[in-house]
Scaffold this motif. Structure first.
Motif, PDB file in Angstrom:
ATOM      1  N   TRP A 165      -8.169   8.565  -6.723  1.00 46.61           N
ATOM      2  CA  TRP A 165      -6.735   8.604  -7.031  1.00 46.61           C
ATOM      3  C   TRP A 165      -6.104   7.226  -6.852  1.00 46.61           C
ATOM      4  O   TRP A 165      -5.332   6.775  -7.700  1.00 46.61           O
ATOM      5  N   ILE A 166      -6.446   6.568  -5.747  1.00 48.89           N
ATOM      6  CA  ILE A 166      -5.840   5.272  -5.438  1.00 48.89           C
ATOM      7  C   ILE A 166      -6.289   4.198  -6.427  1.00 48.89           C
ATOM      8  O   ILE A 166      -5.484   3.379  -6.895  1.00 48.89           O
ATOM      9  N   SER A 175     -10.023   8.326  -2.839  1.00 46.53           N
ATOM     10  CA  SER A 175     -10.367   6.965  -3.279  1.00 46.53           C
ATOM     11  C   SER A 175     -10.160   6.800  -4.780  1.00 46.53           C
ATOM     12  O   SER A 175      -9.617   5.782  -5.242  1.00 46.53           O
ATOM     13  N   HIS A 188       2.481   1.748  -3.339  1.00 49.60           N
ATOM     14  CA  HIS A 188       1.499   2.242  -4.309  1.00 49.60           C
ATOM     15  C   HIS A 188       1.334   3.762  -4.185  1.00 49.60           C
ATOM     16  O   HIS A 188       1.292   4.473  -5.198  1.00 49.60           O
ATOM     17  N   LEU A 189       1.257   4.264  -2.947  1.00 52.10           N
ATOM     18  CA  LEU A 189       1.123   5.707  -2.742  1.00 52.10           C
ATOM     19  C   LEU A 189       2.366   6.453  -3.222  1.00 52.10           C
ATOM     20  O   LEU A 189       2.267   7.502  -3.880  1.00 52.10           O
ATOM     21  N   LEU A 198       1.148  10.148  -4.338  1.00 50.54           N
ATOM     22  CA  LEU A 198      -0.163  10.495  -3.774  1.00 50.54           C
ATOM     23  C   LEU A 198      -0.101  11.040  -2.348  1.00 50.54           C
ATOM     24  O   LEU A 198      -1.025  11.714  -1.901  1.00 50.54           O
ATOM     25  N   LYS A 230      -6.849  -2.852  -4.945  1.00 48.54           N
ATOM     26  CA  LYS A 230      -6.823  -1.377  -4.978  1.00 48.54           C
ATOM     27  C   LYS A 230      -8.102  -0.794  -4.380  1.00 48.54           C
ATOM     28  O   LYS A 230      -8.077   0.249  -3.722  1.00 48.54           O
ATOM     29  N   TYR A 281       0.847  -1.216   0.000  1.00 49.47           N
ATOM     30  CA  TYR A 281       0.000   0.000   0.000  1.00 49.47           C
ATOM     31  C   TYR A 281       0.871   1.252   0.000  1.00 49.47           C
ATOM     32  O   TYR A 281       0.639   2.183  -0.780  1.00 49.47           O
ATOM     33  N   TRP A 299      -7.623  -0.799  -0.706  1.00 50.56           N
ATOM     34  CA  TRP A 299      -6.765   0.321  -0.314  1.00 50.56           C
ATOM     35  C   TRP A 299      -7.572   1.619  -0.274  1.00 50.56           C
ATOM     36  O   TRP A 299      -7.453   2.417   0.647  1.00 50.56           O
ATOM     37  N   ALA A 300      -8.401   1.798  -1.305  1.00 47.04           N
ATOM     38  CA  ALA A 300      -9.198   3.027  -1.388  1.00 47.04           C
ATOM     39  C   ALA A 300     -10.204   3.135  -0.248  1.00 47.04           C
ATOM     40  O   ALA A 300     -10.540   4.236   0.199  1.00 47.04           O
TER      41      ALA A 300
END
Length: 617
Positions: free
Chosen positions: A100-101, A98, A65-66, A71, A170, A62, A173-174
């Motif tokens: 964006w992710i 949310s 990913h950011l 982000l 994803k 996670y 994550w969001a």
């Protein structure tokens, strides 16, 4: 292959993963990388309990990913100066973060490891099996004794294929940025970017029945009782409140003490295209979905889970092919002590209203609280009164300095920090301005000065509660109107029967008008069921009403109320001079009408705040 290491050992390729781990590699010490749910599942598997296999996409994935999508800074900027009561701003922030992710591409090195872990799980479950998995969020601040984030982050059932797994990882994550999760972190003073999220990918159990099990009875605190709720199909139908499940209270030896048949109208089933919701045949609804063998298995499972954790647990389970599988376990945070120890304050906790009278608004809520409230009720109460205070501000009343809010103490006790409105110099100009405005809307306000005198006189009659009740019964309160409508339903049943069109029309009219109100207590609280959600409670009230033979005669029933009202006025008349009584009746008639209009307006504003809140739940 980036961020992964390969080494050859005895002609096998061994992978060391940076972003995934199998569930059996996890335990209670894995919280920082596995989140609460993942760590618990690893702990359960290593304890030898029957948990379906799976793997975890750890919190590092996670964070990667950011970082890969730059982000973090955008999220920090979006959250600047955000406050718990800023509902619209929280919703906007949630939508932006949310999206964006979800729209950002998953880093290639993370994709490769998730792909490899999914292939390995497929082989473990059987190469010829078209593997269906559950993709579950697991936050690092979840399933903790001091804070319950349960249900705030997403779970996706019936996910097939690695591309779908990428997509739903994803989405999990969001879900760390849902409006509920953001608001809860604000209320608990959690740093948003300090809470990470792992994702559990676990083989699905295509269950015949499933549900939840409390290893101790949370209702009465009895540690020797197990409370079970169960329905057909996947357990999501029980956990989400889709159905009224069968409920059972059993002993730790598996003996049934109580059982209640639920309606079980629907079941959630697993298909190759995901999950579907189907109606349960009426013949199956009339049967309990569990039998003696399942009770024995669940009782043994409860004892094993309690023995391992050393405390009472809230568990999720599934039944397939005669075998019970354990899906999740977390501490019960609402259990009542056997000794009923009411010393719930910690050494640093203070009684908020020690030695002084609680504010009127809080007294009002307490008077109507005939059931224990949840933290969500307290939040509802806070927003409701914030709306009412807005109407007070028009008259110059000073708004509270601090937001009314629930305070969760370390003991688990939830206290309400309440602050009422106060007097402000603005009354000097706002009050008259409001009166002048009212004057042009309605010229009949001359009674108000005298109404204060009458109010003082009425205070002396506190011992004559029956007279005040009879007078106030004539006010067109929504609760009074609701009670009259219930009486009409009872009369329709008495005169025409339950199968009559007249009865059904009265019942439908009642549910259309009052169906959104709680069937127990008063106010716009969220935890009690509404009349619409629990219409069977109307039958109990009707039975009680029909015990009164006057209810069989509509004219006599409402005539009695009118007689009580007139009798109360006669008592008032004897205590006043004729001129004073005339003024009282004139003032009372106008006062009750104007007061009701004002009350309705204040409540309307409060309800709008609550409806606004509900949209974000």
């Amino acid at each position: 292959m980036s961020n992964s290491m390969k080494r050859l050992k005895e002609k096998e390729i061994i992978y060391t993963s940076d972003y995934t781990k199998t569930l059996k590699e996890l335990n209670k010490d894995s919280l920082h990388e596995a989140g609460g749910k993942g760590a618990n599942l690893g702990e359960l598997i290593n304890a030898g309990l029957p948990v379906p296999p799976g793997f975890l996409v750890i919190t590092g994935a996670y964070r990667t990913h950011l970082e890969a999508s730059n982000l973090k800074k955008s999220i920090e900027k979006m959250l600047e100066n955000l406050k718990e009561q800023d509902i619209d701003e929280i919703s906007e922030a949630s939508n932006c973060i949310s999206s964006w992710i979800e729209e950002a591409p998953m880093p290639l090195e993370v994709q490769e490891e998730v792909d490899r872990a999914f292939e390995s799980l497929s082989k473990e479950m059987g190469a010829d099996v078209n593997l269906s998995v559950a993709v579950r969020s697991s936050a690092t601040a979840e399933d903790l004794p001091a804070a319950s984030f349960a249900g705030q982050h997403e779970t996706y059932l019936g996910v097939y294929g690695k591309e779908e797994v990428f997509k739903y990882v994803k989405k999990c994550w969001a879900s760390l940025w849902s409006p509920q999760a953001i608001a809860y972190r604000l209320s608990m003073n959690f740093d948003h970017l300090e809470v990470d999220l792992a994702v559990v990918v676990q083989a699905m159990i295509d269950s015949q029945a499933a549900g939840v099990m409390f290893t101790a009875n949370p209702v009465n605190g009895n540690n020797n009782e197990i409370l079970i709720s169960a329905g057909y199909g996947l357990g999501e139908s029980v956990a989400s409140g889709l159905i009224t499940p069968d409920s059972f209270i059993i002993t730790k030896e598996g003996r049934v003490k109580e059982k209640t048949l639920g309606s079980k109208e629907f079941s959630i089933k697993l298909t190759e295209k995901g999950t579907i919701t189907e109606e349960v045949p009426k013949s199956k609804r009339k049967l309990f979905c569990l039998g003696d063998d399942e009770f024995m298995q669940l009782a043994n499972l409860a004892k094993l889970v309690e023995k391992h954790y050393g405390s009472s647990m809230d568990t999720e389970w599934a039944l397939l092919g005669g075998k019970i599988y354990l899906l999740q376990a977390r501490p019960i945070t609402t259990i009542i002590s056997d000794s009923e120890d009411f010393n719930i304050l910690g050494p640093e906790d203070k009684i908020i209203y020690a030695g002084k009278k609680a504010p009127f608004g809080l007294q009002s809520v307490m008077e109507h609280s005939i059931y224990p409230h949840t933290p969500l009720d307290f939040a509802c109460f806070s927003h409701f009164y914030q709306g009412i205070y807005t109407s007070f501000a028009d008259a110059g009343i000073k708004m509270p300095k601090n937001q009314n809010k629930p305070v969760e103490r370390e003991s688990g006790c939830v206290a309400l920090s309440y602050e009422g409105p106060g007097v402000s110099p603005a009354i000097i100009w706002k009050g008259p301005k409001l009166l002048i405005k009212s004057l042009f809307q309605d010229n009949d306000i001359l009674w108000q000065a005298f109404s204060r005198e009458i109010s003082e006189w009425l205070k002396k009659m506190d011992n004559a509660e029956e007279y005040k009740e009879s007078l106030f019964r004539d006010l067109p309160f929504r609760t009074a109107l609701q009670n009259k409508t219930l009486m009409k339903i009872a009369q329709a049943e008495a005169l025409n029967g339950k199968d009559s069109i007249a009865f059904k029309n009265e019942l439908k009219g009642f549910l259309d008008e009052y169906g959104d109100r709680p069937y127990i207590g008063a106010g716009r609280m969220l935890s009690p069921n509404t009349w619409q959600e629990k219409p069977e409670t109307i039958d109990e009230i009707i039975d009680a009403l029909l015990c009164n033979t006057a209810a069989l005669n509509p004219k006599e029933s409402f005539k009695k109320q009118e007689e009580d009202y007139e009798a109360a006025k006669e008592v008032i008349k004897k205590g006043l001079k004729p001129a004073e009584y005339d003024k009282f009746i004139e003032g009372w008639t106008k006062d009750k009408s104007r007061w009701y209009k004002w009350y309705n307006n204040a409540v309307r504003i409060g309800c709008e705040c609550i409806d606004k809140l509900k949209k974000h739940l």
